[in-house]
Design a protein around this motif. Structure first.
Motif, mmCIF file in Angstrom:
data_model
loop_
_atom_site.group_PDB
_atom_site.id
_atom_site.type_symbol
_atom_site.label_atom_id
_atom_site.label_comp_id
_atom_site.label_asym_id
_atom_site.label_seq_id
_atom_site.Cartn_x
_atom_site.Cartn_y
_atom_site.Cartn_z
ATOM 1 N N ASP A 76 7.001 77.228 20.231
ATOM 2 C CA ASP A 76 7.498 75.981 19.657
ATOM 3 C C ASP A 76 9.023 76.036 19.533
ATOM 4 O OD1 ASP A 76 7.059 73.349 18.506
ATOM 5 O OD2 ASP A 76 7.688 74.268 16.612
ATOM 6 N N ARG A 77 9.554 77.182 19.099
ATOM 7 C CA ARG A 77 11.008 77.339 19.028
ATOM 8 C C ARG A 77 11.619 77.223 20.421
ATOM 9 N NH1 ARG A 77 9.788 81.168 15.055
ATOM 10 N NH2 ARG A 77 9.902 82.919 16.489
ATOM 11 N N LYS A 80 11.841 73.648 21.564
ATOM 12 C CA LYS A 80 13.013 72.987 20.977
ATOM 13 C C LYS A 80 14.283 73.424 21.705
ATOM 14 C CE LYS A 80 10.804 72.455 16.516
ATOM 15 N NZ LYS A 80 10.581 73.052 15.209
ATOM 16 N N SER A 83 14.786 71.529 24.867
ATOM 17 C CA SER A 83 15.356 70.195 24.673
ATOM 18 C C SER A 83 16.865 70.298 24.453
ATOM 19 C CB SER A 83 14.627 69.445 23.560
ATOM 20 O OG SER A 83 15.310 69.479 22.361
#
Length: 138
Positions: A76-77, A80, A83
């Protein structure tokens, strides 16, 4: 990657800031970083799909679930981070990469090499962090 001359190139303070060669250098670095993350994501998916829920021992199952949860948080990190990498690539396309969002001044090359997704100069980042600490302490 094609041999565009960026493999051995290292940006220096003596040249024009964010000239085409520097832009190509940072674009290649960002794209490689993104590709490495995506390759890691594929291996995570494969690891998570392997049968571990059929472990007979409760402790082994709990340990396996804990490992999966950690892996998912890590991914998940990294999602991010992808992005942020994409945003940095867009800034290169727009001609705004390497300039501080707050002051408009160039971000140092050393900072960009260490953190290619940086959007603030070191000074602006420090001001931002001091302000955050003050708000948090209130």
């Amino acid at each position: 990657m094609t041999n565009s001359g960026t493999e051995d190139y290292v940006p220096t303070e003596g040249e024009e800031f964010m000239n085409p060669r520097q832009q190509a250098f940072f674009r290649a670095r960002l794209e490689k970083w993104k590709s490495d993350i995506l390759a890691g994501t594929k291996s995570t998916i494969n690891n998570l799909q392997e049968a571990s829920s059929n472990l007979p021992d409760v402790v082994d199952r709990a340990s396996s679930e804990s490992d999966k949860a950690l892996e998912l948080r890590t991914r998940d990190r990294q999602r991010k981070l992808i992005s942020k990498i994409d945003a940095a690539l867009r800034r290169i396309d727009e001609g705004t990469y390497g300039y501080c969002d707050e002051t408009g001044e160039p971000i140092s090359l050393r900072r960009l090499e260490a953190r290619p997704t940086a959007t603030l100069s070191l000074e602006a980042q420090e001001r931002h962090e001091r302000k955050e600490r003050t708000v948090r302490d209130d």
